[in-house]
Design a protein around this motif. Structure first.
Motif, mmCIF file in Angstrom:
data_model
loop_
_atom_site.group_PDB
_atom_site.id
_atom_site.type_symbol
_atom_site.label_atom_id
_atom_site.label_comp_id
_atom_site.label_asym_id
_atom_site.label_seq_id
_atom_site.Cartn_x
_atom_site.Cartn_y
_atom_site.Cartn_z
ATOM 1 N N CYS A 27 7.080 8.441 1.224
ATOM 2 C CA CYS A 27 6.674 7.662 2.401
ATOM 3 C C CYS A 27 5.256 7.984 2.860
ATOM 4 N N TRP A 28 4.588 6.959 3.368
ATOM 5 C CA TRP A 28 3.283 7.076 3.992
ATOM 6 C C TRP A 28 3.370 6.461 5.390
ATOM 7 N N PHE A 29 2.849 7.181 6.396
ATOM 8 C CA PHE A 29 2.870 6.690 7.770
ATOM 9 C C PHE A 29 1.442 6.599 8.304
ATOM 10 N N VAL A 30 1.289 5.890 9.414
ATOM 11 C CA VAL A 30 -0.005 5.785 10.089
ATOM 12 C C VAL A 30 0.005 6.795 11.229
ATOM 13 N N PRO A 31 -0.850 7.818 11.202
ATOM 14 C CA PRO A 31 -0.783 8.916 12.167
ATOM 15 C C PRO A 31 -0.794 8.484 13.624
ATOM 16 N N GLU A 32 -1.535 7.415 13.966
ATOM 17 C CA GLU A 32 -1.670 7.011 15.365
ATOM 18 C C GLU A 32 -0.459 6.246 15.878
ATOM 19 N N LEU A 33 0.466 5.895 14.994
ATOM 20 C CA LEU A 33 1.603 5.061 15.365
ATOM 21 C C LEU A 33 2.913 5.845 15.286
ATOM 22 N N PRO A 34 3.975 5.366 15.968
ATOM 23 C CA PRO A 34 5.296 5.970 15.751
ATOM 24 C C PRO A 34 5.656 5.914 14.277
ATOM 25 N N PRO A 35 6.421 6.901 13.782
ATOM 26 C CA PRO A 35 6.645 7.010 12.335
ATOM 27 C C PRO A 35 7.130 5.732 11.650
ATOM 28 N N LEU A 36 8.025 4.981 12.271
ATOM 29 C CA LEU A 36 8.575 3.800 11.613
ATOM 30 C C LEU A 36 7.893 2.503 12.033
ATOM 31 N N ARG A 67 -6.099 -1.013 10.550
ATOM 32 C CA ARG A 67 -4.938 -0.502 11.284
ATOM 33 C C ARG A 67 -3.999 0.309 10.399
ATOM 34 N N LEU A 68 -4.208 0.254 9.083
ATOM 35 C CA LEU A 68 -3.250 0.840 8.151
ATOM 36 C C LEU A 68 -3.875 1.962 7.337
ATOM 37 N N GLY A 69 -4.348 2.974 8.023
ATOM 38 C CA GLY A 69 -4.873 4.160 7.358
ATOM 39 C C GLY A 69 -3.746 5.111 7.033
ATOM 40 N N PHE A 70 -2.944 4.754 6.031
ATOM 41 C CA PHE A 70 -1.748 5.525 5.696
ATOM 42 C C PHE A 70 -2.087 6.942 5.254
ATOM 43 N N GLN A 71 -1.226 7.875 5.665
ATOM 44 C CA GLN A 71 -1.289 9.250 5.184
ATOM 45 C C GLN A 71 0.096 9.659 4.719
ATOM 46 N N ARG A 72 0.141 10.465 3.665
ATOM 47 C CA ARG A 72 1.433 10.870 3.096
ATOM 48 C C ARG A 72 2.213 11.728 4.088
ATOM 49 N N TYR A 73 3.532 11.521 4.065
ATOM 50 C CA TYR A 73 4.420 12.340 4.891
ATOM 51 C C TYR A 73 5.181 13.294 3.981
ATOM 52 N N ASP A 74 5.029 14.584 4.148
ATOM 53 C CA ASP A 74 5.606 15.679 3.360
ATOM 54 C C ASP A 74 5.510 15.385 1.860
ATOM 55 N N GLU A 75 6.556 15.719 1.113
ATOM 56 C CA GLU A 75 6.502 15.553 -0.338
ATOM 57 C C GLU A 75 7.239 14.311 -0.816
ATOM 58 N N GLY A 76 7.725 13.509 0.112
ATOM 59 C CA GLY A 76 8.482 12.325 -0.267
ATOM 60 C C GLY A 76 7.582 11.145 -0.585
#
Length: 254
Positions: A196-205, A185-194
């Motif tokens: 944070c890593w989010f899961v694309p299929e889920l709401p950002p937070l 469930r936690l296939g994190f992908q980087r968000y911009d250059e910061g």
């Protein structure tokens, strides 16, 4: 902790109302009580603050451990429904347990909240607590708010007091998943250059991970000293806890 887990007289919410976290309500609470004591050094006379207390999953087992005369518990959360349940089911029976609704804005849990997380001021005096809990809190915060929360944690912790914080740290092993054992469930992908890593299929937070080193630096910058950093088994490594764990100590008065 097995006694707490098996205690059928402890309050537990209707499963449909558990809006934060997975798993068995009572079993997860009992597991964390063990971690608080064995890893965090929680004592029966500790003054406890639970940030993001939700619907009392950490509070319920603590009612069986904290000394009614010497220990105390304060829980805060932005979701009023959980606070109302805790006040009715826990505070009514345990006078040393208090719950407050803090109307912090959060895009997922409290989108109409009036308090900007970047401007958070906890409603407590300086150096008031011996033990602060943040379980599954920074896993739902952007990086700027993490720093704001930790500044307040340092302010209200007594000298020698400890923060117990869970997180998702996205190091190289978590990114590459070499043994194919990471929580699917936690296939994190980087968000911009910061950081944070989010899961694309889920709401950002819904699930936030951070670059390895970000939380270490944030804790240190806030004036806290890290005593434990332990990776959890969400990433596919052996561990007795799921999320990654930080324990940090207040150095004392500024």
């Amino acid at each position: 902790m097995e006694i707490v887990q098996r205690n059928r007289f402890l309050p537990r919410p209707d499963p449909d109302s558990i809006f934060v976290g997975d798993g068995n309500f009572q079993a997860v609470g009992a597991e964390f009580l063990g971690h608080f004591i064995r890893k965090g050094g929680l004592l029966p006379d500790s003054r406890v603050l639970d940030i993001g207390c939700g619907i009392g999953r950490m509070a319920v087992p603590l009612t069986q451990y904290l000394d009614p005369a010497k220990g105390s518990y304060r829980g805060i959360d932005p979701v009023a429904g959980g606070i109302n349940w805790c006040q009715q089911m826990i505070s009514s029976a345990y006078s040393n347990f208090e719950f407050r609704h803090l109307d912090i804005a959060h895009s997922l849990y409290n989108p109409k909240g009036e308090i900007n997380g970047l401007e958070l001021v906890l409603p407590f005096d300086d150096r008031q607590f011996d033990f602060i809990i943040m379980t599954s809190v920074v896993t739902h915060l952007p990086d700027e708010e993490v720093s704001a929360y930790l500044r307040e944690v340092e302010r209200v912790l007594a000298p020698g007091g400890r923060l117990f914080m869970t997180s998702f740290v996205v190091d190289q092993s978590a990114q590459e998943n070499p043994f194919n054992k990471r929580d699917a469930r936690l296939g994190f992908q980087r968000y911009d250059e910061g950081p944070c890593w989010f899961v694309p299929e889920l709401p950002p937070l819904a699930a936030v991970g951070f670059d390895d080193g970000f939380l270490d630096n944030a804790l240190t910058h806030a004036g806290l000293s890290i005593t434990t950093k332990s990776f959890g088994h969400w990433r596919g490594v052996p561990a007795d806890h799921y999320q990654d764990l930080f324990i940090a100590e207040c150095k004392g008065d500024r």
